[in-house]
Enzyme design. Structure first.
Site, short mmCIF file in Angstrom:
data_model
loop_
_atom_site.label_atom_id
_atom_site.label_comp_id
_atom_site.label_asym_id
_atom_site.label_seq_id
_atom_site.Cartn_x
_atom_site.Cartn_y
_atom_site.Cartn_z
N HIS A 143 53.30 75.02 -15.32
CA HIS A 143 54.44 74.57 -16.12
C HIS A 143 55.14 73.42 -15.41
O HIS A 143 55.29 73.44 -14.19
CB HIS A 143 55.44 75.71 -16.32
CG HIS A 143 56.77 75.22 -16.83
ND1 HIS A 143 57.02 75.02 -18.17
CD2 HIS A 143 57.89 74.82 -16.17
CE1 HIS A 143 58.26 74.54 -18.31
NE2 HIS A 143 58.81 74.41 -17.12
N ASN A 200 46.88 78.04 -19.19
CA ASN A 200 46.88 76.62 -18.80
C ASN A 200 47.52 76.36 -17.44
O ASN A 200 47.90 75.25 -17.11
CB ASN A 200 47.45 75.74 -19.91
CG ASN A 200 48.92 75.99 -20.18
OD1 ASN A 200 49.55 76.77 -19.47
ND2 ASN A 200 49.46 75.34 -21.19
N TYR A 216 61.38 80.47 -21.28
CA TYR A 216 60.69 80.00 -22.48
C TYR A 216 61.52 80.20 -23.75
O TYR A 216 60.96 80.32 -24.86
CB TYR A 216 59.33 80.70 -22.61
CG TYR A 216 58.25 80.06 -21.76
CD1 TYR A 216 57.98 78.70 -21.84
CD2 TYR A 216 57.47 80.82 -20.88
CE1 TYR A 216 56.98 78.11 -21.07
CE2 TYR A 216 56.48 80.24 -20.10
CZ TYR A 216 56.23 78.89 -20.21
OH TYR A 216 55.24 78.30 -19.46
N GLU A 245 66.12 74.63 -15.58
CA GLU A 245 65.07 75.48 -15.02
C GLU A 245 65.22 75.66 -13.51
O GLU A 245 65.01 76.75 -12.98
CB GLU A 245 63.69 74.90 -15.38
CG GLU A 245 63.40 75.05 -16.88
CD GLU A 245 62.21 74.23 -17.37
OE1 GLU A 245 61.56 73.55 -16.55
OE2 GLU A 245 61.94 74.27 -18.59
N LYS A 250 51.42 79.34 -12.77
CA LYS A 250 51.45 80.61 -13.50
C LYS A 250 50.51 81.63 -12.84
O LYS A 250 49.70 81.26 -11.97
CB LYS A 250 51.08 80.35 -14.96
CG LYS A 250 52.04 79.37 -15.66
CD LYS A 250 51.63 79.12 -17.11
CE LYS A 250 52.47 78.02 -17.74
NZ LYS A 250 52.06 77.76 -19.15
P1 DAT Z 1 53.96 72.84 -22.09
O1 DAT Z 1 53.68 73.98 -21.15
O2 DAT Z 1 52.87 71.79 -22.02
O3 DAT Z 1 55.35 72.26 -21.92
P2 DAT Z 1 54.94 74.10 -24.53
O4 DAT Z 1 56.32 73.99 -23.95
O5 DAT Z 1 54.72 73.58 -25.91
O6 DAT Z 1 53.86 73.40 -23.57
O7 DAT Z 1 54.50 75.63 -24.51
C1 DAT Z 1 54.82 76.45 -23.42
C2 DAT Z 1 53.63 77.33 -23.11
O8 DAT Z 1 53.41 78.22 -24.20
C3 DAT Z 1 52.32 76.58 -22.94
O9 DAT Z 1 52.15 76.07 -21.63
C4 DAT Z 1 51.32 77.64 -23.28
C5 DAT Z 1 52.01 78.45 -24.36
N1 DAT Z 1 51.64 77.96 -25.70
C6 DAT Z 1 52.07 76.85 -26.30
N2 DAT Z 1 51.52 76.71 -27.51
C7 DAT Z 1 50.72 77.79 -27.67
C8 DAT Z 1 49.88 78.25 -28.73
N3 DAT Z 1 49.72 77.57 -29.86
N4 DAT Z 1 49.19 79.41 -28.52
C9 DAT Z 1 49.34 80.12 -27.38
N5 DAT Z 1 50.12 79.75 -26.36
C10 DAT Z 1 50.80 78.60 -26.51
MG MG Z 2 57.21 73.07 -22.34
#
Ligand code: DAT
Ligand code: MG
Length: 151
Positions: free
Chosen positions: A117, A114, A51, A128, A11
């Protein structure tokens, strides 16, 4: 066990912090094969499609805005078990809960920053990869080290 492919995106925070090298190193050292890579600043449309499963959640708008804010290093990695293994290398979503030794555990603090991805299933990996790459952008090649990685 057959080989598979996964979509990995570094990212904008990872790119801005100069972490492309250290992160790619972990995938290379594990033995996985890089088959596609490009720097791309995604449009809101691309980021929203990527997303889509999070559309409607409170963090969705901020997530899309963040992803479109700068270059993303988009990649496809290949190898046996790479989809699940990449998720392990990456660590859990919240970096403060990611184990030390994982990418998020070692390099990040906030969930909204974080840094990386990784596809979470075969279905999402295929979708994707197709969303971010044209077929001709993917290189089919055979690393000479394969016989020292796979038995
Ligand atoms: P991952 O990236 O581990 O697959 P995810 O698919 O649940 O996690 O979420 C996608 C992204 O969205 C994640 O990398 C960061 C953001 N995100 C997820 N939960 C969040 C939250 N509670 N607050 C802010 N950003 C969040
Ligand atoms: Mg995810």
């Amino acid at each position: 066990m057959s080989s598979e492919r996964t979509f990995i995106a570094l990212k904008p925070d990872a790119v801005q912090r100069g972490l492309i090298g250290p992160i790619i190193t972990r995938f290379e050292q594990k033995g996985f094969k890089l088959v596609a890579m490009k720097l791309i600043t995604p449009t809101a449309e691309l980021a929203s499609k990527h997303y889509a499963e999070h559309d409607g959640k409170p963090f969705f708008a901020g997530l899309v805005e963040f992803l479109t804010s700068g270059p993303v290093c988009a990649m496809v990695w290949e190898g046996q078990g790479v989809i699940a293994a990449a998720r392990k290398l990456i660590g859990v979503t919240k970096p403060l809960e990611s184990a030390p030794g994982t990418i998020r555990g070692d390099f990040a603090i906030n969930v909204g920053r974080n840094i990386i991805h990784g596809s979470d299933s075969t279905t999402s990996a295929e979708a994707e990869i197709a969303l971010w790459f044209k077929p001709e952008e993917i290189s089919n090649w055979t690393p000479v080290a394969n016989k020292w990685i796979y038995e």
